[in-house]
Design a protein around this motif. Structure first.
Motif, PDB file in Angstrom:
ATOM      1  N   LYS A  30       0.856  -1.194   0.000  1.00  0.00           N
ATOM      2  CA  LYS A  30       0.000   0.000   0.000  1.00  0.00           C
ATOM      3  C   LYS A  30       0.890   1.242   0.000  1.00  0.00           C
ATOM      4  O   LYS A  30       2.115   1.128   0.130  1.00  0.00           O
ATOM      5  CB  LYS A  30      -0.891  -0.021   1.237  1.00  0.00           C
ATOM      6  CG  LYS A  30      -0.118   0.088   2.552  1.00  0.00           C
ATOM      7  CD  LYS A  30      -1.008  -0.172   3.750  1.00  0.00           C
ATOM      8  CE  LYS A  30      -0.224  -0.003   5.052  1.00  0.00           C
ATOM      9  NZ  LYS A  30      -0.978  -0.490   6.216  1.00  0.00           N
ATOM     10  N   TYR A  44       4.911   1.542  -0.034  1.00  0.00           N
ATOM     11  CA  TYR A  44       5.607   2.319   1.007  1.00  0.00           C
ATOM     12  C   TYR A  44       6.522   3.379   0.383  1.00  0.00           C
ATOM     13  O   TYR A  44       7.600   3.675   0.893  1.00  0.00           O
ATOM     14  CB  TYR A  44       6.392   1.391   1.959  1.00  0.00           C
ATOM     15  CG  TYR A  44       5.495   0.649   2.928  1.00  0.00           C
ATOM     16  CD1 TYR A  44       4.544  -0.255   2.467  1.00  0.00           C
ATOM     17  CD2 TYR A  44       5.578   0.859   4.305  1.00  0.00           C
ATOM     18  CE1 TYR A  44       3.708  -0.926   3.341  1.00  0.00           C
ATOM     19  CE2 TYR A  44       4.740   0.186   5.196  1.00  0.00           C
ATOM     20  CZ  TYR A  44       3.801  -0.704   4.696  1.00  0.00           C
ATOM     21  OH  TYR A  44       2.964  -1.367   5.558  1.00  0.00           O
ATOM     22  N   HIS A  57      -6.371  -6.746  12.608  1.00  0.00           N
ATOM     23  CA  HIS A  57      -5.149  -5.939  12.551  1.00  0.00           C
ATOM     24  C   HIS A  57      -4.806  -5.435  13.942  1.00  0.00           C
ATOM     25  O   HIS A  57      -5.672  -4.930  14.654  1.00  0.00           O
ATOM     26  CB  HIS A  57      -5.390  -4.767  11.587  1.00  0.00           C
ATOM     27  CG  HIS A  57      -4.159  -4.016  11.192  1.00  0.00           C
ATOM     28  ND1 HIS A  57      -2.939  -4.621  10.987  1.00  0.00           N
ATOM     29  CD2 HIS A  57      -3.949  -2.695  10.946  1.00  0.00           C
ATOM     30  CE1 HIS A  57      -2.042  -3.703  10.627  1.00  0.00           C
ATOM     31  NE2 HIS A  57      -2.625  -2.536  10.608  1.00  0.00           N
ATOM     32  N   ASN A  59       1.087  -8.131  11.470  1.00  0.00           N
ATOM     33  CA  ASN A  59       1.834  -7.170  10.655  1.00  0.00           C
ATOM     34  C   ASN A  59       3.321  -7.414  10.924  1.00  0.00           C
ATOM     35  O   ASN A  59       3.674  -8.383  11.615  1.00  0.00           O
ATOM     36  CB  ASN A  59       1.403  -5.734  10.976  1.00  0.00           C
ATOM     37  CG  ASN A  59       1.561  -5.420  12.456  1.00  0.00           C
ATOM     38  OD1 ASN A  59       2.064  -6.228  13.236  1.00  0.00           O
ATOM     39  ND2 ASN A  59       1.120  -4.239  12.845  1.00  0.00           N
ATOM     40  N   SER A  60       4.192  -6.548  10.435  1.00  0.00           N
ATOM     41  CA  SER A  60       5.636  -6.806  10.544  1.00  0.00           C
ATOM     42  C   SER A  60       6.090  -6.993  11.989  1.00  0.00           C
ATOM     43  O   SER A  60       6.786  -7.958  12.314  1.00  0.00           O
ATOM     44  CB  SER A  60       6.431  -5.654   9.920  1.00  0.00           C
ATOM     45  OG  SER A  60       6.204  -5.606   8.539  1.00  0.00           O
ATOM     46  N   ARG A  74       1.082 -10.541   7.150  1.00  0.00           N
ATOM     47  CA  ARG A  74       1.042  -9.391   6.241  1.00  0.00           C
ATOM     48  C   ARG A  74       2.212  -8.465   6.555  1.00  0.00           C
ATOM     49  O   ARG A  74       2.226  -7.813   7.592  1.00  0.00           O
ATOM     50  CB  ARG A  74      -0.286  -8.650   6.403  1.00  0.00           C
ATOM     51  CG  ARG A  74      -1.527  -9.515   6.221  1.00  0.00           C
ATOM     52  CD  ARG A  74      -2.803  -8.679   6.297  1.00  0.00           C
ATOM     53  NE  ARG A  74      -2.898  -7.908   7.524  1.00  0.00           N
ATOM     54  CZ  ARG A  74      -3.481  -8.342   8.637  1.00  0.00           C
ATOM     55  NH1 ARG A  74      -4.055  -9.526   8.684  1.00  0.00           N
ATOM     56  NH2 ARG A  74      -3.507  -7.582   9.706  1.00  0.00           N
ATOM     57  N   GLY A  79       4.726  -5.329   5.626  1.00  0.00           N
ATOM     58  CA  GLY A  79       4.966  -4.108   4.856  1.00  0.00           C
ATOM     59  C   GLY A  79       6.304  -3.502   5.224  1.00  0.00           C
ATOM     60  O   GLY A  79       7.311  -3.699   4.542  1.00  0.00           O
ATOM     61  N   SER A  80       6.339  -2.793   6.356  1.00  0.00           N
ATOM     62  CA  SER A  80       7.540  -2.047   6.729  1.00  0.00           C
ATOM     63  C   SER A  80       8.779  -2.930   6.853  1.00  0.00           C
ATOM     64  O   SER A  80       9.895  -2.466   6.608  1.00  0.00           O
ATOM     65  CB  SER A  80       7.294  -1.283   8.028  1.00  0.00           C
ATOM     66  OG  SER A  80       6.748  -2.131   9.011  1.00  0.00           O
TER      67      SER A  80
HETATM   68  C1  PLP Z   1      -0.316  -1.652   6.667  1.00  0.00           C
HETATM   69  C2  PLP Z   1      -0.920  -2.922   7.057  1.00  0.00           C
HETATM   70  C3  PLP Z   1      -0.104  -4.045   7.313  1.00  0.00           C
HETATM   71  C4  PLP Z   1       1.399  -3.992   7.258  1.00  0.00           C
HETATM   72  O1  PLP Z   1       1.891  -3.307   8.368  1.00  0.00           O
HETATM   73  P1  PLP Z   1       3.459  -3.207   8.641  1.00  0.00           P
HETATM   74  O2  PLP Z   1       3.539  -2.866  10.061  1.00  0.00           O
HETATM   75  O3  PLP Z   1       3.979  -2.147   7.739  1.00  0.00           O
HETATM   76  O4  PLP Z   1       4.023  -4.535   8.327  1.00  0.00           O
HETATM   77  C5  PLP Z   1      -0.735  -5.230   7.634  1.00  0.00           C
HETATM   78  N1  PLP Z   1      -2.088  -5.315   7.700  1.00  0.00           N
HETATM   79  C6  PLP Z   1      -2.889  -4.262   7.475  1.00  0.00           C
HETATM   80  C7  PLP Z   1      -4.356  -4.435   7.578  1.00  0.00           C
HETATM   81  C8  PLP Z   1      -2.333  -3.021   7.156  1.00  0.00           C
HETATM   82  O5  PLP Z   1      -3.139  -1.985   6.923  1.00  0.00           O
END
Ligand code: PLP
Length: 360
Positions: A32, A36, A160, A199-200, A215, A217-218
């Motif tokens: 997203k 990044y 989340h 998340n990360s 999931r 991202g960072s």
């Molecule tokens: C942004 C996001 C992530 C990834 O988060 P990071 O901390 O960057 O890994 C995972 N799940 C959802 C729903 C998000 O919006």
């Protein structure tokens, strides 16, 4: 010249590390915010090379960037929507929708019905983030997405975490709530599908929460607020445009905030706050103690009067005066620096604008 340089080798290193840590658990690469800030398409390509076949986005354009390259990839839209145009495009692009409330289920179900297709979806549960998702006690509504929408096929369910980088208790409370929902579904005779919550930060800290997918991202950029052996990706490189000696008493920048106490050799670099330099982004002022820490840090920086640096030929050169909209001036009295040399500035990729993103 100025450019935001992305070290491909560092991203590959992170991907290798993360896929190893994930083991058999599938990784959803979260791309997203235009990946990044680094470009969804380019990031998707690197992830795909590392064996990742699942992606998360929040915009149709990002889904398109991925779909154009990878016909088989699974793409999950994290942002729920009832917008008809967006739902149409998601069906066209074979994107998995997030269903967060009954209205979204109804809108997509009816559209898929009109088209004579079945739309794949994941259900979102709000275990505390307070945006998007069914409330955990709304079992009937959640069950209805699984059972009473003939043109929706639920293949997954997720939630989340709001404090994975700072509050273990909150994470486990959310995880318990989420598991409660999963159990209620199972008890009602429904297969919840792939469950995912990390998340990360949560992924790196708690392997026991990896569930059916994670999931990330960072972490792909090595810019995560927990300790991990990852490489920090992205830096601004700019050419030193001008060098000059400022005599004692001479100032630089708006407000004449800095005055030379002795003759000072300065370099002018064509990067300012417009480009994302020295824009505060990372202060994690989420809790009182973080606020106090941030204030103390600001005070210390104020007293030292050199919180910012630019790196030139290996030397840390203190920024002088206020960072301008498009320019930064730094002290190179002690540095080996000539016009045309490269200055390196630390900018968060999410803040970068007005310069080319250059993969190398
Ligand atoms: C942004 C996001 C992530 C990834 O988060 P990071 O901390 O960057 O890994 C995972 N799940 C959802 C729903 C998000 O919006």
């Amino acid at each position: 010249m100025k450019a935001y340089c992305v070290e491909t080798a560092a991203i590959r290193y992170n991907l290798e590390k993360l896929t190893r840590l994930a083991g058999k658990t599938p990784i959803w690469a979260v791309l997203k915010g235009n990946g990044y800030g680094l470009g969804t398409g380019e990031m998707a390509k690197l992830c795909h090379e590392a064996g990742i076949r699942r992606f998360c986005v929040t915009e149709i354009s990002e889904a398109m960037d991925i779909r154009m390259q990878f016909a088989q990839a699974e793409i999950l839209m994290l942002r729920p929507t009832t917008d008809l145009g967006e739902l149409q495009q998601m069906l066209d692009l074979d994107v998995i929708a997030t269903i967060s409330c009954s209205a979204e289920a109804a809108a997509l179900n009816s559209l898929a019905g009109q088209r004579g297709t079945v739309a794949e979806v994941h259900v979102k549960v709000d275990t505390g983030m307070g945006r998007y998702g069914f409330m955990p006690h709304e079992t009937e509504k959640i069950l209805s997405v699984y059972l009473h929408n003939d043109n929706l096929a639920v293949s997954g369910i997720y939630t989340h975490f709001h404090s994975a980088f700072c509050n273990e208790n909150a994470v486990f409370a959310q995880a318990e709530t989420f598991k409660g929902v999963l159990n209620a579904l199972i008890k009602a005779g429904v297969d919840p599908g792939t469950a995912h919550c990390c998340n990360s930060a949560a992924f790196l800290r708690w392997p026991e929460l990896h569930m059916g997918g994670v999931r990330l991202g960072s972490a792909l950029l090595g810019r995560v607020l927990v300790k991990a052996d990852l490489r920090r990706v992205g830096r601004c490189e700019a050419t030193v445009d001008e060098i000059r000696w400022l005599p004692t008493g001479h100032s630089t920048g708006y407000g004449a905030a800095w005055k030379a106490r002795k003759p000072t050799r300065t370099a002018v670099i064509p990067v300012g706050w417009y480009h994302g330099f020295a824009v505060s982004y990372g202060d994690d002022i989420f809790r009182i103690r973080d606020c106090i820490r941030a204030m103390l840090r600001a005070l210390k920086n104020m007293l030292r009067r050199k919180k910012l640096y630019v790196r030139i030929n290996g030397s840390l050169c203190p920024v002088l005066g206020h960072v301008g909209m498009l320019h930064t001036v730094c002290d190179i009295t002690k540095a080996n620096c000539s016009v045309g040399d490269t200055a390196i500035l630390d900018i968060n990729p999410l803040q970068v604008r007005g310069m080319e993103i250059r993969y190398q």
